[in-house]
Scaffold this active site. Structure first.
Site, PDB file in Angstrom:
ATOM      1  N   LYS A  38     -14.045 -20.548   7.264  1.00  0.00           N
ATOM      2  CA  LYS A  38     -13.176 -21.733   7.241  1.00  0.00           C
ATOM      3  C   LYS A  38     -14.010 -23.023   7.213  1.00  0.00           C
ATOM      4  O   LYS A  38     -13.668 -23.976   6.502  1.00  0.00           O
ATOM      5  CB  LYS A  38     -12.246 -21.709   8.448  1.00  0.00           C
ATOM      6  CG  LYS A  38     -11.228 -20.566   8.379  1.00  0.00           C
ATOM      7  CD  LYS A  38     -10.569 -20.325   9.720  1.00  0.00           C
ATOM      8  CE  LYS A  38      -9.506 -19.240   9.638  1.00  0.00           C
ATOM      9  NZ  LYS A  38      -9.026 -18.814  10.964  1.00  0.00           N
TER      10      LYS A  38
ATOM     11  N   ARG B 130       0.832  -1.200   0.000  1.00  0.00           N
ATOM     12  CA  ARG B 130       0.000   0.000   0.000  1.00  0.00           C
ATOM     13  C   ARG B 130       0.866   1.250   0.000  1.00  0.00           C
ATOM     14  O   ARG B 130       0.604   2.211  -0.692  1.00  0.00           O
ATOM     15  CB  ARG B 130      -0.927  -0.022   1.224  1.00  0.00           C
ATOM     16  CG  ARG B 130      -2.223   0.696   0.974  1.00  0.00           C
ATOM     17  CD  ARG B 130      -3.164   0.588   2.154  1.00  0.00           C
ATOM     18  NE  ARG B 130      -3.535  -0.794   2.442  1.00  0.00           N
ATOM     19  CZ  ARG B 130      -3.949  -1.216   3.629  1.00  0.00           C
ATOM     20  NH1 ARG B 130      -4.040  -0.384   4.636  1.00  0.00           N
ATOM     21  NH2 ARG B 130      -4.285  -2.465   3.823  1.00  0.00           N
TER      22      ARG B 130
HETATM   23  N1  HSE Z   1      -7.950 -14.200  12.596  1.00  0.00           N
HETATM   24  C1  HSE Z   1      -7.639 -15.569  12.315  1.00  0.00           C
HETATM   25  C2  HSE Z   1      -7.640 -16.343  13.615  1.00  0.00           C
HETATM   26  C3  HSE Z   1      -6.311 -15.657  11.638  1.00  0.00           C
HETATM   27  O1  HSE Z   1      -7.637 -15.714  14.679  1.00  0.00           O
HETATM   28  O2  HSE Z   1      -7.674 -17.561  13.576  1.00  0.00           O
HETATM   29  C4  HSE Z   1      -5.995 -17.023  11.073  1.00  0.00           C
HETATM   30  O3  HSE Z   1      -6.853 -17.357  10.034  1.00  0.00           O
END
Ligand code: HSE
Length: 422
Positions: free
Chosen positions: A205, A45
Protein backbone atom coordinates in the site's frame (compact mmCIF):
# COMPACT_ATOMS: atom_id res chain seq x y z
CA UNK A 1 -31.45 3.91 -19.27
CA UNK A 2 -28.37 2.58 -21.06
CA UNK A 3 -26.51 -0.16 -19.18
CA UNK A 4 -22.84 -1.08 -18.98
CA UNK A 5 -21.92 -4.74 -18.41
CA UNK A 6 -19.84 -5.59 -15.36
CA UNK A 7 -17.91 -8.84 -14.88
CA UNK A 8 -16.70 -9.84 -11.44
CA UNK A 9 -13.75 -12.09 -10.66
CA UNK A 10 -14.15 -13.61 -7.19
CA UNK A 11 -17.08 -13.79 -4.81
CA UNK A 12 -15.27 -13.88 -1.46
CA UNK A 13 -15.42 -11.27 1.31
CA UNK A 14 -14.89 -8.37 -1.10
CA UNK A 15 -16.46 -9.78 -4.28
CA UNK A 16 -19.56 -10.87 -2.38
CA UNK A 17 -20.06 -7.40 -0.87
CA UNK A 18 -19.55 -5.80 -4.30
CA UNK A 19 -22.04 -8.15 -5.98
CA UNK A 20 -24.69 -7.47 -3.36
CA UNK A 21 -24.32 -3.72 -3.77
CA UNK A 22 -24.45 -3.83 -7.57
CA UNK A 23 -27.56 -6.05 -7.48
CA UNK A 24 -29.40 -4.30 -4.62
CA UNK A 25 -28.68 -0.69 -5.61
CA UNK A 26 -28.55 -0.83 -9.41
CA UNK A 27 -31.07 1.97 -9.74
CA UNK A 28 -29.30 4.45 -7.44
CA UNK A 29 -25.90 3.60 -8.91
CA UNK A 30 -27.31 4.04 -12.41
CA UNK A 31 -28.60 7.51 -11.56
CA UNK A 32 -25.18 8.48 -10.26
CA UNK A 33 -23.30 6.98 -13.20
CA UNK A 34 -25.62 8.10 -15.99
CA UNK A 35 -25.96 4.46 -17.11
CA UNK A 36 -26.75 1.33 -15.12
CA UNK A 37 -23.76 -0.78 -14.05
CA UNK A 38 -25.29 -4.19 -14.72
CA UNK A 39 -23.57 -7.21 -13.18
CA UNK A 40 -23.59 -9.78 -15.99
CA UNK A 41 -21.08 -12.45 -15.10
CA UNK A 42 -19.21 -13.72 -12.03
CA UNK A 43 -16.28 -16.14 -11.81
CA UNK A 44 -16.06 -18.30 -8.68
CA UNK A 45 -13.80 -21.18 -7.71
CA UNK A 46 -16.67 -23.50 -6.83
CA UNK A 47 -19.79 -22.94 -8.94
CA UNK A 48 -21.87 -25.37 -6.87
CA UNK A 49 -21.48 -23.46 -3.59
CA UNK A 50 -24.45 -21.48 -2.28
CA UNK A 51 -23.70 -17.76 -1.78
CA UNK A 52 -26.29 -16.85 0.83
CA UNK A 53 -27.84 -14.21 -1.45
CA UNK A 54 -29.73 -14.12 -4.72
CA UNK A 55 -27.47 -13.55 -7.72
CA UNK A 56 -30.61 -13.05 -9.84
CA UNK A 57 -29.84 -13.70 -13.52
CA UNK A 58 -26.07 -13.17 -13.26
CA UNK A 59 -24.08 -15.83 -15.15
CA UNK A 60 -21.83 -17.81 -12.79
CA UNK A 61 -18.75 -19.44 -14.31
CA UNK A 62 -15.74 -21.32 -13.00
CA UNK A 63 -13.21 -19.87 -15.43
CA UNK A 64 -12.24 -16.22 -14.84
CA UNK A 65 -11.02 -15.96 -18.46
CA UNK A 66 -14.64 -16.49 -19.53
CA UNK A 67 -15.62 -13.28 -17.68
CA UNK A 68 -12.81 -11.32 -19.31
CA UNK A 69 -13.79 -12.67 -22.73
CA UNK A 70 -17.55 -12.18 -22.28
CA UNK A 71 -18.66 -9.63 -24.94
CA UNK A 72 -21.39 -8.43 -22.57
CA UNK A 73 -18.71 -7.29 -20.09
CA UNK A 74 -17.17 -3.82 -20.54
CA UNK A 75 -15.74 -3.41 -17.02
CA UNK A 76 -13.90 -6.20 -15.21
CA UNK A 77 -13.81 -6.06 -11.40
CA UNK A 78 -10.92 -8.14 -10.05
CA UNK A 79 -11.54 -9.33 -6.49
CA UNK A 80 -9.58 -12.57 -6.29
CA UNK A 81 -6.42 -11.12 -4.69
CA UNK A 82 -2.82 -12.32 -4.94
CA UNK A 83 -0.59 -11.73 -7.95
CA UNK A 84 -1.24 -14.95 -9.82
CA UNK A 85 -3.48 -15.30 -11.84
CA UNK A 86 -4.83 -11.81 -11.07
CA UNK A 87 -2.05 -9.97 -12.95
CA UNK A 88 -2.54 -11.98 -16.15
CA UNK A 89 -6.33 -11.56 -15.98
CA UNK A 90 -6.01 -7.80 -15.56
CA UNK A 91 -3.57 -7.66 -18.47
CA UNK A 92 -5.93 -9.69 -20.67
CA UNK A 93 -8.86 -7.41 -19.85
CA UNK A 94 -6.85 -4.24 -20.56
CA UNK A 95 -5.52 -5.67 -23.83
CA UNK A 96 -9.13 -6.29 -24.84
CA UNK A 97 -9.83 -2.59 -24.17
CA UNK A 98 -11.88 -3.35 -21.06
CA UNK A 99 -11.62 -1.09 -18.04
CA UNK A 100 -10.43 -2.78 -14.85
CA UNK A 101 -11.42 -2.02 -11.27
CA UNK A 102 -9.29 -3.79 -8.67
CA UNK A 103 -8.70 -3.89 -4.93
CA UNK A 104 -5.45 -5.79 -5.48
CA UNK A 105 -2.61 -3.99 -3.69
CA UNK A 106 -0.03 -6.71 -4.42
CA UNK A 107 -0.62 -6.38 -8.17
CA UNK A 108 -0.76 -2.59 -8.23
CA UNK A 109 2.36 -2.28 -6.03
CA UNK A 110 4.35 -4.62 -8.25
CA UNK A 111 3.01 -3.58 -11.65
CA UNK A 112 0.87 -0.43 -11.29
CA UNK A 113 2.87 1.82 -13.65
CA UNK A 114 3.19 -0.91 -16.29
CA UNK A 115 -0.53 -1.80 -16.14
CA UNK A 116 -1.38 1.87 -16.18
CA UNK A 117 0.60 2.33 -19.41
CA UNK A 118 -1.04 -0.79 -20.86
CA UNK A 119 -4.47 0.63 -20.03
CA UNK A 120 -3.66 3.94 -21.71
CA UNK A 121 -2.36 2.09 -24.78
CA UNK A 122 -5.70 0.29 -25.15
CA UNK A 123 -7.97 3.22 -24.24
CA UNK A 124 -9.03 1.42 -21.09
CA UNK A 125 -9.25 2.67 -17.52
CA UNK A 126 -7.48 1.24 -14.46
CA UNK A 127 -9.09 2.06 -11.13
CA UNK A 128 -7.71 0.90 -7.77
CA UNK A 129 -9.17 3.09 -5.00
CA UNK A 130 -9.81 0.02 -2.82
CA UNK A 131 -6.18 -1.08 -2.90
CA UNK A 132 -5.18 1.27 -0.07
CA UNK A 133 -7.25 2.00 3.03
CA UNK A 134 -10.27 0.18 1.53
CA UNK A 135 -13.11 2.74 1.61
CA UNK A 136 -10.90 5.68 2.66
CA UNK A 137 -10.65 7.83 -0.50
CA UNK A 138 -6.88 8.28 -0.37
CA UNK A 139 -6.22 7.35 -4.01
CA UNK A 140 -8.85 9.85 -5.14
CA UNK A 141 -7.16 12.55 -3.08
CA UNK A 142 -3.76 11.86 -4.59
CA UNK A 143 -5.09 11.47 -8.15
CA UNK A 144 -7.42 14.44 -7.89
CA UNK A 145 -7.75 16.93 -5.09
CA UNK A 146 -4.03 17.26 -4.32
CA UNK A 147 -2.70 17.41 -7.88
CA UNK A 148 -1.61 21.01 -7.30
CA UNK A 149 0.51 20.19 -4.27
CA UNK A 150 4.03 18.91 -3.75
CA UNK A 151 3.80 16.18 -1.15
CA UNK A 152 6.67 15.94 1.31
CA UNK A 153 5.67 12.98 3.47
CA UNK A 154 3.02 10.37 4.23
CA UNK A 155 2.50 8.81 7.65
CA UNK A 156 0.02 6.00 7.75
CA UNK A 157 -1.63 3.16 9.57
CA UNK A 158 -2.66 1.09 6.53
CA UNK A 159 -3.00 -2.45 7.78
CA UNK A 160 -6.13 -3.20 9.77
CA UNK A 161 -5.12 -6.69 10.89
CA UNK A 162 -1.90 -5.64 12.65
CA UNK A 163 -3.67 -2.65 14.17
CA UNK A 164 -6.34 -4.98 15.60
CA UNK A 165 -3.60 -7.21 17.03
CA UNK A 166 -1.55 -4.35 18.51
CA UNK A 167 -4.70 -2.76 19.95
CA UNK A 168 -5.77 -5.99 21.62
CA UNK A 169 -2.23 -6.65 22.93
CA UNK A 170 -2.67 -3.56 25.12
CA UNK A 171 -5.43 -5.38 27.02
CA UNK A 172 -3.89 -7.84 29.46
CA UNK A 173 -4.74 -11.45 28.72
CA UNK A 174 -5.31 -11.20 24.97
CA UNK A 175 -2.75 -13.28 23.12
CA UNK A 176 -1.34 -12.56 19.68
CA UNK A 177 -3.02 -15.71 18.31
CA UNK A 178 -6.46 -14.84 19.64
CA UNK A 179 -6.20 -11.26 18.32
CA UNK A 180 -5.18 -12.56 14.88
CA UNK A 181 -8.09 -15.02 15.02
CA UNK A 182 -10.43 -12.11 15.70
CA UNK A 183 -9.05 -10.16 12.70
CA UNK A 184 -9.53 -13.21 10.49
CA UNK A 185 -13.11 -13.80 11.66
CA UNK A 186 -13.98 -10.17 10.92
CA UNK A 187 -12.69 -10.53 7.34
CA UNK A 188 -9.70 -8.20 7.73
CA UNK A 189 -6.74 -10.58 7.45
CA UNK A 190 -5.27 -11.72 4.13
CA UNK A 191 -5.83 -15.34 3.08
CA UNK A 192 -2.16 -15.73 4.06
CA UNK A 193 -1.98 -13.57 7.21
CA UNK A 194 1.83 -13.52 7.17
CA UNK A 195 1.38 -10.81 4.52
CA UNK A 196 -0.22 -8.71 7.26
CA UNK A 197 1.97 -9.53 10.26
CA UNK A 198 5.27 -9.42 8.33
CA UNK A 199 4.42 -5.99 6.96
CA UNK A 200 4.10 -6.88 3.25
CA UNK A 201 0.50 -5.70 2.93
CA UNK A 202 1.45 -2.28 4.35
CA UNK A 203 4.53 -2.21 2.08
CA UNK A 204 2.36 -2.79 -0.99
CA UNK A 205 0.00 0.00 0.00
CA UNK A 206 2.85 2.40 0.79
CA UNK A 207 4.48 1.72 -2.59
CA UNK A 208 1.18 2.63 -4.29
CA UNK A 209 0.82 5.84 -2.28
CA UNK A 210 4.45 6.83 -2.96
CA UNK A 211 3.92 6.24 -6.69
CA UNK A 212 0.98 8.64 -6.75
CA UNK A 213 2.43 11.16 -4.28
CA UNK A 214 6.02 11.33 -5.51
CA UNK A 215 5.87 10.00 -9.09
CA UNK A 216 8.36 7.21 -8.37
CA UNK A 217 8.00 3.46 -8.44
CA UNK A 218 9.75 1.70 -5.58
CA UNK A 219 9.89 -2.10 -5.73
CA UNK A 220 8.29 -3.65 -2.61
CA UNK A 221 11.67 -5.28 -1.83
CA UNK A 222 13.23 -1.82 -1.66
CA UNK A 223 11.15 -0.77 1.34
CA UNK A 224 12.70 -0.86 4.83
CA UNK A 225 10.32 -3.41 6.39
CA UNK A 226 9.79 -4.91 9.85
CA UNK A 227 6.66 -6.81 10.80
CA UNK A 228 5.08 -7.13 14.23
CA UNK A 229 6.11 -10.70 15.10
CA UNK A 230 8.89 -9.49 17.41
CA UNK A 231 6.75 -6.93 19.24
CA UNK A 232 6.18 -8.29 22.74
CA UNK A 233 3.27 -7.73 25.08
CA UNK A 234 5.85 -6.46 27.60
CA UNK A 235 6.88 -3.61 25.26
CA UNK A 236 3.29 -2.77 24.30
CA UNK A 237 2.35 -2.73 28.01
CA UNK A 238 5.39 -0.73 29.18
CA UNK A 239 4.83 1.84 26.44
CA UNK A 240 1.14 2.09 27.30
CA UNK A 241 2.13 2.99 30.88
CA UNK A 242 4.12 5.89 29.43
CA UNK A 243 1.20 7.03 27.22
CA UNK A 244 2.48 5.48 23.95
CA UNK A 245 0.68 3.17 21.53
CA UNK A 246 2.47 0.77 19.23
CA UNK A 247 1.35 0.89 15.59
CA UNK A 248 2.71 -0.58 12.37
CA UNK A 249 3.66 2.82 10.95
CA UNK A 250 4.11 3.19 7.20
CA UNK A 251 6.17 6.26 6.40
CA UNK A 252 7.28 7.75 3.09
CA UNK A 253 9.28 10.92 2.65
CA UNK A 254 10.84 12.79 -0.22
CA UNK A 255 14.48 13.85 0.20
CA UNK A 256 16.35 16.18 -2.10
CA UNK A 257 16.26 15.57 -5.86
CA UNK A 258 14.60 12.26 -6.70
CA UNK A 259 15.50 10.61 -3.41
CA UNK A 260 12.84 8.96 -1.27
CA UNK A 261 12.62 6.83 1.84
CA UNK A 262 9.88 4.29 2.51
CA UNK A 263 9.61 2.25 5.68
CA UNK A 264 7.11 0.04 7.46
CA UNK A 265 8.04 -0.58 11.08
CA UNK A 266 6.33 -1.08 14.41
CA UNK A 267 6.61 2.32 16.08
CA UNK A 268 5.78 3.82 19.47
CA UNK A 269 3.38 6.69 18.83
CA UNK A 270 3.39 9.43 21.46
CA UNK A 271 0.36 11.09 23.07
CA UNK A 272 -1.13 13.88 20.97
CA UNK A 273 0.18 12.43 17.69
CA UNK A 274 -2.59 12.19 15.06
CA UNK A 275 -2.09 8.41 14.81
CA UNK A 276 -2.15 7.84 18.59
CA UNK A 277 -5.86 7.04 18.86
CA UNK A 278 -6.29 5.17 15.57
CA UNK A 279 -7.27 1.86 17.16
CA UNK A 280 -8.65 -1.49 15.99
CA UNK A 281 -9.23 -1.86 12.21
CA UNK A 282 -9.21 1.88 11.59
CA UNK A 283 -6.67 3.12 9.06
CA UNK A 284 -5.34 6.66 8.77
CA UNK A 285 -3.18 8.52 6.28
CA UNK A 286 -1.53 11.83 7.14
CA UNK A 287 -0.42 13.79 4.08
CA UNK A 288 2.08 16.63 4.49
CA UNK A 289 2.18 18.92 1.46
CA UNK A 290 3.40 22.39 0.64
CA UNK A 291 0.11 24.17 -0.11
CA UNK A 292 -2.39 22.33 2.08
CA UNK A 293 -0.08 21.60 5.03
CA UNK A 294 -1.18 18.60 7.09
CA UNK A 295 -4.32 16.63 6.32
CA UNK A 296 -5.54 13.31 7.66
CA UNK A 297 -8.01 10.72 6.39
CA UNK A 298 -9.22 8.22 8.97
CA UNK A 299 -11.80 5.45 9.05
CA UNK A 300 -12.38 1.74 8.68
CA UNK A 301 -9.70 0.51 6.28
CA UNK A 302 -10.35 -3.21 5.84
CA UNK A 303 -13.14 -5.73 5.47
CA UNK A 304 -15.81 -6.53 2.90
CA UNK A 305 -18.11 -3.53 3.25
CA UNK A 306 -15.37 -0.89 3.45
CA UNK A 307 -13.56 -2.38 0.44
CA UNK A 308 -16.83 -2.69 -1.50
CA UNK A 309 -17.44 1.01 -0.82
CA UNK A 310 -14.31 1.89 -2.82
CA UNK A 311 -14.77 -0.79 -5.52
CA UNK A 312 -18.37 0.20 -6.24
CA UNK A 313 -17.42 3.87 -6.25
CA UNK A 314 -14.75 3.04 -8.86
CA UNK A 315 -17.31 1.12 -10.92
CA UNK A 316 -19.68 4.11 -10.87
CA UNK A 317 -16.83 6.45 -11.79
CA UNK A 318 -15.69 4.13 -14.59
CA UNK A 319 -19.21 4.03 -16.02
CA UNK A 320 -19.57 7.80 -15.71
CA UNK A 321 -16.17 8.44 -17.35
CA UNK A 322 -16.64 5.91 -20.15
CA UNK A 323 -15.73 7.34 -23.52
CA UNK A 324 -13.62 10.15 -22.04
CA UNK A 325 -9.85 10.02 -22.51
CA UNK A 326 -8.21 8.07 -19.69
CA UNK A 327 -5.47 9.77 -17.69
CA UNK A 328 -3.50 7.27 -15.70
CA UNK A 329 -0.66 8.26 -13.38
CA UNK A 330 2.80 7.57 -14.73
CA UNK A 331 5.89 6.52 -12.79
CA UNK A 332 8.18 9.34 -13.73
CA UNK A 333 11.56 8.55 -12.27
CA UNK A 334 13.71 5.77 -10.94
CA UNK A 335 14.13 6.78 -7.30
CA UNK A 336 17.29 7.03 -5.27
CA UNK A 337 16.62 5.43 -1.90
CA UNK A 338 17.83 7.37 1.13
CA UNK A 339 20.26 5.32 3.22
CA UNK A 340 20.45 4.73 6.97
CA UNK A 341 22.92 7.59 7.31
CA UNK A 342 20.33 10.04 5.93
CA UNK A 343 17.12 8.88 7.60
CA UNK A 344 16.52 10.33 11.07
CA UNK A 345 14.53 8.49 13.75
CA UNK A 346 13.89 8.62 17.48
CA UNK A 347 13.77 5.41 19.47
CA UNK A 348 12.65 3.35 22.43
CA UNK A 349 14.87 0.75 24.10
CA UNK A 350 13.99 -1.56 26.99
CA UNK A 351 16.91 -3.38 28.57
CA UNK A 352 17.92 -5.46 31.54
CA UNK A 353 20.71 -3.82 33.55
CA UNK A 354 23.42 -6.01 35.06
CA UNK A 355 24.33 -5.94 38.76
CA UNK A 356 27.45 -3.90 37.94
CA UNK A 357 27.72 -0.73 40.03
CA UNK A 358 26.63 2.42 38.16
CA UNK A 359 25.20 0.27 35.34
CA UNK A 360 22.37 2.73 34.64
CA UNK A 361 24.66 5.76 34.42
CA UNK A 362 27.13 3.87 32.22
CA UNK A 363 24.38 2.90 29.76
CA UNK A 364 23.12 6.46 29.43
CA UNK A 365 26.67 7.75 29.04
CA UNK A 366 27.43 5.16 26.35
CA UNK A 367 24.42 6.34 24.33
CA UNK A 368 25.43 10.00 24.60
CA UNK A 369 29.03 9.11 23.67
CA UNK A 370 27.79 7.48 20.47
CA UNK A 371 25.78 10.50 19.40
CA UNK A 372 22.34 9.41 20.65
CA UNK A 373 20.66 11.84 23.05
CA UNK A 374 18.64 10.51 25.98
CA UNK A 375 15.21 12.17 25.99
CA UNK A 376 14.03 10.21 29.05
CA UNK A 377 15.03 7.21 31.14
CA UNK A 378 12.45 5.29 33.16
CA UNK A 379 13.23 2.59 35.73
CA UNK A 380 10.98 -0.46 35.86
CA UNK A 381 10.95 -3.18 38.48
CA UNK A 382 13.63 -5.90 38.36
CA UNK A 383 16.45 -3.60 37.11
CA UNK A 384 14.76 -3.03 33.77
CA UNK A 385 15.38 0.34 32.17
CA UNK A 386 13.50 2.11 29.39
CA UNK A 387 15.38 4.76 27.43
CA UNK A 388 13.64 7.09 25.01
CA UNK A 389 16.37 8.09 22.58
CA UNK A 390 16.45 11.38 20.68
CA UNK A 391 16.33 11.93 16.92
CA UNK A 392 19.50 10.74 15.17
CA UNK A 393 20.36 9.02 11.89
CA UNK A 394 19.26 5.37 11.89
CA UNK A 395 22.85 4.27 11.30
CA UNK A 396 23.94 6.11 14.48
CA UNK A 397 21.06 4.56 16.43
CA UNK A 398 21.87 1.06 15.21
CA UNK A 399 25.55 1.42 16.09
CA UNK A 400 24.69 2.70 19.58
CA UNK A 401 22.43 -0.33 20.17
CA UNK A 402 25.20 -2.66 19.02
CA UNK A 403 27.48 -1.00 21.57
CA UNK A 404 24.92 -1.42 24.37
CA UNK A 405 24.79 -5.11 23.55
CA UNK A 406 28.52 -5.43 24.30
CA UNK A 407 28.50 -3.52 27.63
CA UNK A 408 28.92 -5.45 30.88
CA UNK A 409 26.37 -3.00 32.37
CA UNK A 410 23.69 -4.58 30.15
CA UNK A 411 22.47 -8.15 30.62
CA UNK A 412 20.10 -8.05 27.67
CA UNK A 413 18.34 -5.71 25.27
CA UNK A 414 14.71 -6.73 25.66
CA UNK A 415 13.05 -4.56 23.02
CA UNK A 416 13.73 -1.69 20.63
CA UNK A 417 11.32 0.29 18.46
CA UNK A 418 11.15 3.52 16.49
CA UNK A 419 9.28 6.33 18.20
CA UNK A 420 7.34 9.33 16.88
CA UNK A 421 6.03 12.29 18.86
CA UNK A 422 3.24 14.80 18.18
N1 HSE B 1 -5.46 -7.48 5.19
C1 HSE B 1 -5.73 -6.10 4.94
C2 HSE B 1 -5.71 -5.35 6.25
C3 HSE B 1 -7.05 -5.96 4.26
O1 HSE B 1 -5.73 -6.01 7.30
O2 HSE B 1 -5.64 -4.14 6.24
C4 HSE B 1 -7.32 -4.57 3.72
O3 HSE B 1 -6.46 -4.24 2.69
Amino acid sequence: MESVGIGLLGLGTVGGAVARRLIDEWELLGERAGATPALRCVAVRDTSRSRGFDLKNVRVVGDPQAVVADPAVAIVVEAIGGTDPATALIEAALRAGKTVVTANKAVIAASGPRLSALAAEHDAGLYFEASVGAGLPIIGLLRGSLLGDRIAALDCVINGTTNVILTQMRSAGVSYESALGDARRRGFAEADPSLDVDGWDAVHKLVILAWLAFGVHVAPDGVDRRGIRDVTGADVGALAQLGYRVRLLAHAERGSGDSVHLRVRPTAVGPGHLLHDVDDADNAVIISSDLEGTMMLRGLGAGGSSTASAVVSDVVTAVRERGTPVVNPAALTVPTMLGDADVEVAGYVRLQLSAEPEARALVLQALEDRGVAVDAAVDLTGSELIVLTGVAPRAVHDRALETLDTLTSVDQILGALDRVEA
